[in-house]
Structures are given as structure tokens and as C-alpha cells.
Motif scaffolding. Structure first.
Motif, PDB file in Angstrom:
ATOM      1  N   GLY A 188      95.333   2.568 -30.811  1.00 40.55           N
ATOM      2  CA  GLY A 188      95.339   2.624 -29.401  1.00 40.55           C
ATOM      3  C   GLY A 188      96.285   3.339 -28.844  1.00 40.55           C
ATOM      4  N   GLU A 189      97.233   4.131 -29.524  1.00 39.99           N
ATOM      5  CA  GLU A 189      98.624   4.864 -28.904  1.00 39.99           C
ATOM      6  C   GLU A 189      98.023   6.350 -29.204  1.00 39.99           C
ATOM      7  OE1 GLU A 189     102.328   3.465 -30.228  1.00 39.99           O
ATOM      8  OE2 GLU A 189     101.916   1.514 -29.459  1.00 39.99           O
ATOM      9  N   GLU A 190      98.789   7.340 -28.260  1.00 40.33           N
ATOM     10  CA  GLU A 190      98.500   8.795 -28.658  1.00 40.33           C
ATOM     11  C   GLU A 190      99.466   8.884 -29.706  1.00 40.33           C
ATOM     12  OE1 GLU A 190      99.160  12.900 -26.323  1.00 40.33           O
ATOM     13  OE2 GLU A 190      99.542  11.051 -25.369  1.00 40.33           O
ATOM     14  N   GLU A 191      98.658   9.771 -30.756  1.00 40.94           N
ATOM     15  CA  GLU A 191      99.216  10.275 -31.801  1.00 40.94           C
ATOM     16  C   GLU A 191     100.553  11.529 -31.468  1.00 40.94           C
ATOM     17  OE1 GLU A 191      96.229   9.747 -35.575  1.00 40.94           O
ATOM     18  OE2 GLU A 191      96.399  11.669 -34.299  1.00 40.94           O
ATOM     19  N   THR A 192     101.415  11.229 -32.352  1.00 38.51           N
ATOM     20  CA  THR A 192     102.849  12.311 -32.129  1.00 38.51           C
ATOM     21  C   THR A 192     102.757  13.031 -33.451  1.00 38.51           C
ATOM     22  OG1 THR A 192     104.293  10.802 -32.665  1.00 38.51           O
ATOM     23  CG2 THR A 192     103.713  11.066 -30.594  1.00 38.51           C
ATOM     24  N   LEU A 209      96.259  11.330 -58.234  1.00 35.66           N
ATOM     25  CA  LEU A 209      96.524  10.398 -59.138  1.00 35.66           C
ATOM     26  C   LEU A 209      95.457   9.263 -58.752  1.00 35.66           C
ATOM     27  CD1 LEU A 209     100.354  10.214 -58.878  1.00 35.66           C
ATOM     28  CD2 LEU A 209      98.824  11.558 -60.651  1.00 35.66           C
ATOM     29  N   TYR A 210      95.080   8.847 -57.787  1.00 41.88           N
ATOM     30  CA  TYR A 210      94.400   7.779 -57.282  1.00 41.88           C
ATOM     31  C   TYR A 210      93.783   7.929 -55.862  1.00 41.88           C
ATOM     32  CZ  TYR A 210      98.635   6.066 -55.597  1.00 41.88           C
ATOM     33  OH  TYR A 210      99.902   5.855 -54.923  1.00 41.88           O
ATOM     34  N   PRO A 211      92.627   7.257 -55.662  1.00 41.85           N
ATOM     35  CA  PRO A 211      92.022   7.257 -54.284  1.00 41.85           C
ATOM     36  C   PRO A 211      93.040   6.940 -53.105  1.00 41.85           C
ATOM     37  CG  PRO A 211      90.499   6.368 -55.641  1.00 41.85           C
ATOM     38  CD  PRO A 211      91.795   6.363 -56.341  1.00 41.85           C
ATOM     39  N   VAL A 212      93.614   7.755 -52.344  1.00 43.74           N
ATOM     40  CA  VAL A 212      94.370   7.244 -51.141  1.00 43.74           C
ATOM     41  C   VAL A 212      93.739   7.494 -49.700  1.00 43.74           C
ATOM     42  CG1 VAL A 212      96.697   8.168 -50.065  1.00 43.74           C
ATOM     43  CG2 VAL A 212      96.218   8.362 -52.753  1.00 43.74           C
ATOM     44  N   PRO A 213      93.673   6.551 -49.012  1.00 48.43           N
ATOM     45  CA  PRO A 213      92.972   6.722 -47.726  1.00 48.43           C
ATOM     46  C   PRO A 213      94.053   7.279 -46.621  1.00 48.43           C
ATOM     47  CG  PRO A 213      93.800   4.481 -48.094  1.00 48.43           C
ATOM     48  CD  PRO A 213      93.770   5.153 -49.343  1.00 48.43           C
ATOM     49  N   ALA A 214      93.577   8.092 -45.872  1.00 50.00           N
ATOM     50  CA  ALA A 214      94.610   8.831 -45.078  1.00 50.00           C
ATOM     51  C   ALA A 214      95.092   7.945 -44.175  1.00 50.00           C
ATOM     52  CB  ALA A 214      93.736   9.830 -44.332  1.00 50.00           C
ATOM     53  N   THR A 215      96.329   7.973 -43.792  1.00 52.30           N
ATOM     54  CA  THR A 215      96.956   7.205 -42.731  1.00 52.30           C
ATOM     55  C   THR A 215      97.342   7.687 -41.666  1.00 52.30           C
ATOM     56  OG1 THR A 215      99.116   7.463 -43.941  1.00 52.30           O
ATOM     57  CG2 THR A 215      97.861   5.386 -44.635  1.00 52.30           C
ATOM     58  N   ASP A 216      97.457   9.334 -41.663  1.00 52.77           N
ATOM     59  CA  ASP A 216      97.835  10.290 -40.638  1.00 52.77           C
ATOM     60  C   ASP A 216      96.599  11.291 -40.470  1.00 52.77           C
ATOM     61  OD1 ASP A 216     100.372   9.233 -40.556  1.00 52.77           O
ATOM     62  OD2 ASP A 216     101.217  10.242 -42.161  1.00 52.77           O
ATOM     63  N   SER A 217      96.791  12.016 -39.454  1.00 49.70           N
ATOM     64  CA  SER A 217      95.782  13.291 -39.254  1.00 49.70           C
ATOM     65  C   SER A 217      96.440  14.429 -39.500  1.00 49.70           C
ATOM     66  CB  SER A 217      95.313  13.015 -37.658  1.00 49.70           C
ATOM     67  OG  SER A 217      94.682  11.766 -37.639  1.00 49.70           O
ATOM     68  N   ALA A 218      95.660  15.402 -39.836  1.00 44.47           N
ATOM     69  CA  ALA A 218      96.063  16.868 -40.108  1.00 44.47           C
ATOM     70  C   ALA A 218      95.239  17.765 -39.248  1.00 44.47           C
ATOM     71  CB  ALA A 218      96.003  17.312 -41.536  1.00 44.47           C
ATOM     72  N   ILE A 219      95.863  18.489 -38.310  1.00 42.43           N
ATOM     73  CA  ILE A 219      95.387  19.485 -37.559  1.00 42.43           C
ATOM     74  C   ILE A 219      95.748  20.826 -37.600  1.00 42.43           C
ATOM     75  CG2 ILE A 219      94.848  19.909 -34.904  1.00 42.43           C
ATOM     76  CD1 ILE A 219      95.566  16.746 -34.427  1.00 42.43           C
ATOM     77  N   ILE A 220      95.053  21.709 -37.701  1.00 40.51           N
ATOM     78  CA  ILE A 220      95.211  22.989 -37.920  1.00 40.51           C
ATOM     79  C   ILE A 220      95.716  23.623 -36.814  1.00 40.51           C
ATOM     80  CG2 ILE A 220      94.251  25.440 -38.825  1.00 40.51           C
ATOM     81  CD1 ILE A 220      94.331  23.305 -40.744  1.00 40.51           C
ATOM     82  N   MET A 221      96.875  24.405 -36.656  1.00 42.04           N
ATOM     83  CA  MET A 221      97.444  24.673 -35.433  1.00 42.04           C
ATOM     84  C   MET A 221      97.317  26.394 -35.226  1.00 42.04           C
ATOM     85  SD  MET A 221      98.658  22.136 -34.326  1.00 42.04           S
ATOM     86  CE  MET A 221      99.146  22.544 -32.780  1.00 42.04           C
ATOM     87  N   GLU A 222      96.608  27.016 -36.298  1.00 43.60           N
ATOM     88  CA  GLU A 222      96.495  28.560 -36.040  1.00 43.60           C
ATOM     89  C   GLU A 222      94.962  28.923 -36.572  1.00 43.60           C
ATOM     90  OE1 GLU A 222      99.744  30.841 -37.536  1.00 43.60           O
ATOM     91  OE2 GLU A 222     101.182  29.471 -36.916  1.00 43.60           O
TER      92      GLU A 222
END
Length: 271
Positions: A188-192, A209-222
Motif C-alpha cells: 500500500g506504500e510507494e516503493e523506494t 538453492l531452493y524456491p525463493v519468492p520475490a520480496t522486492d522488485s527489480a527495475i531496469i534503469m538503462e
């Protein structure tokens, strides 16, 4: 300072009328108390602050109860809601993790993929993996197989490599050029931006090593950001084969030891 009961009794016998120290802390163990937190007669620990005279018993009891409630919160980790009086749930336990199990025939039959790379790219990737904790234990041959199995991916600006909440992934990433922002934020809050990945940086390492759900987002900058990827199955097959190779080498050495050779040990006994 602590005022011992014996000192207080001695003071009364000597006729002392000195007022109680307002910072005296009294610990009382009351075995069988209904509020006792532990079985076995541990009883309840009370904390008394200030004047303990008969005229101040009610106020003192109230302070005692507040102090004891805080004591329970810290020691027994069973804090209560101030309004409802209900116990709050304790901190969640760390979830268990597990990975796929491969049969020996699957390991023997597996062939790692191989993607073409320039000599410069392969040398750079090899040097990078040699310093990575999940690859540093591998021999040169296994590292070469891992480098060959890494696929090249080109992504454009504002593309999302992965997003918070994505299902457990199985892909490991190394940035070859460009930058990637790792974004994080509460629901509900804007990501930083919490981290910026550049050449040589990695992300989703534990996915090997094992299945890991994503807790952050990865955004391409270039634009034209180049990334190398490796999937968990390939990594696990490479490391499992490496372990098997070392085990067979050690077993072969044991058969050359005179007293073990005479004992005619089986492979299972070697292990």
C-alpha cells in the motif's frame, strides 16, 4: 541499591524510623500464585518501586502489576493488548525451506545447456563466479560448465526483471552492463530504491538453492542492459556431480590404504 529483608528487620529492631528508600526494588517469589508463569513452584516475581508503607498499598499494588506485566512481556514474550487484554501472537517462526530431489539416473543423464560467448565474456564470468560463495568450492571444470550454461538476456529501460510477490523463482542473475534498481516497500506504500545493481552484482542468489519468492522488485534503469542467468536445476546438477566426483575420488584413495584394502570394505562401508 537493593534493600534486603534482613537489613529492614535489623533496622526495625534498632528502632529506626527512617523512611523507605523510594528507589528500593523488592523481588518476591510467591509459590502457588495464580498468575505464576512457570510450573514447578517458580512463582511470580514482583517489582516494588517507591514507598511501601500501609497507606500506599493500593498505589503500590498497581505499580507492581504494571511492572510485572512488563516483566512478562520481556521474559515470557506474551504481551497483552492494552484494550482487549488478549495475548498478542508471538513473532512468526521462520518458514522451512526445501528443494527438489534428483535421482541418480537423472543426474547421470543430465546435459547442461551451452550458450556461445566471446572469450572476454567467458573469462569475466569465470572470474566473477570464482569469488561467489555458491561457486567458489567448484573445480575449474565445473565452473567452466556453469559459465557455458549461463544465458544472455537483454532488457530495456523500465522493464521489470521480477516484482515483489512473484511466485518462487529458480533463476540467478548477474549484471553484465547497465544498472538495475532494487525497489522495496510495505504493502500500500510507494516503493523506494534500496540498492542499485551494476556490473558484476548479483541478485536472487538463494534461488540456486531452493524456491525463493520475490520480496522486492527489480527495475531496469538503462536500455540494452545485459544480464546473465542460471537456473537452479543446472546449478544443482553441476554441484551434485562435483560432489559425486569427489566422493568417488576419496573412495578410490581408501582402497589404496593397506589395512582397508585387506578388510575388503564395500562402497557403502567406505561412506
Amino acid at each position: 541499591q537493593l534493600a534486603a529483608p534482613a537489613a529492614a528487620a535489623a533496622s526495625e529492631e534498632n528502632g529506626a524510623t527512617e523512611e523507605a528508600d523510594p528507589f528500593v526494588v523488592e523481588n518476591r517469589i510467591e509459590a502457588g500464585d495464580d498468575n505464576a508463569e512457570q510450573a514447578g513452584g517458580w512463582g511470580q516475581t514482583r517489582f516494588s518501586f517507591g514507598d511501601a508503607s500501609p497507606d500506599n498499598d493500593a498505589a503500590q499494588q498497581e505499580e507492581d502489576d504494571a511492572a510485572f506485566a512488563n516483566f512478562k512481556k520481556v521474559v515470557f514474550n506474551n504481551a497483552e493488548d492494552a484494550e482487549t487484554g488478549e495475548k498478542k501472537p508471538s513473532a512468526p517462526r521462520r518458514p522451512t525451506v526445501c528443494s527438489e530431489v534428483y535421482k541418480q539416473d537423472e543426474i547421470d543423464a543430465f546435459e547442461a545447456p551451452s550458450y556461445p560467448k566471446t572469450e572476454e565474456e567467458a573469462t569475466w564470468l569465470l572470474a566473477r563466479l570464482e569469488k561467489h560463495d555458491l561457486f567458489s568450492h567448484l573445480e575449474d571444470f565445473e565452473l567452466t560448465v556453469a559459465v557455458a550454461a549461463m544465458a544472455e538476456v537483454i532488457r530495456q529501460k523500465d522493464d521489470h526483471l521480477f516484482d515483489a510477490g512473484d511466485e518462487a523463482g529458480d533463476t540467478f542473475y548477474i549484471v553484465a552492463n547497465g544498472t538495475i534498481n532494487i525497489m522495496s516497500g510495505k504493502e500500500g506504500e510507494e516503493e523506494t530504491v534500496v540498492k542499485t545493481l551494476a556490473r558484476g552484482d548479483t541478485t536472487m542468489d538463494l534461488a540456486l538453492l531452493y524456491p525463493v519468492p520475490a520480496t522486492d522488485s527489480a527495475i531496469i534503469m538503462e536500455n540494452d542492459t545485459k544480464i546473465y542467468t542460471l537456473d537452479r536445476q543446472t546449478y544443482r546438477m553441476i554441484t551434485t556431480r562435483a560432489s559425486k566426483k569427489k566422493r568417488e575420488m576419496y573412495e578410490g584413495f581408501l582402497t589404496t590404504v593397506p589395512f582397508l584394502k585387506e578388510a575388503n570394505l564395500s562402497k557403502n562401508e567406505h561412506r
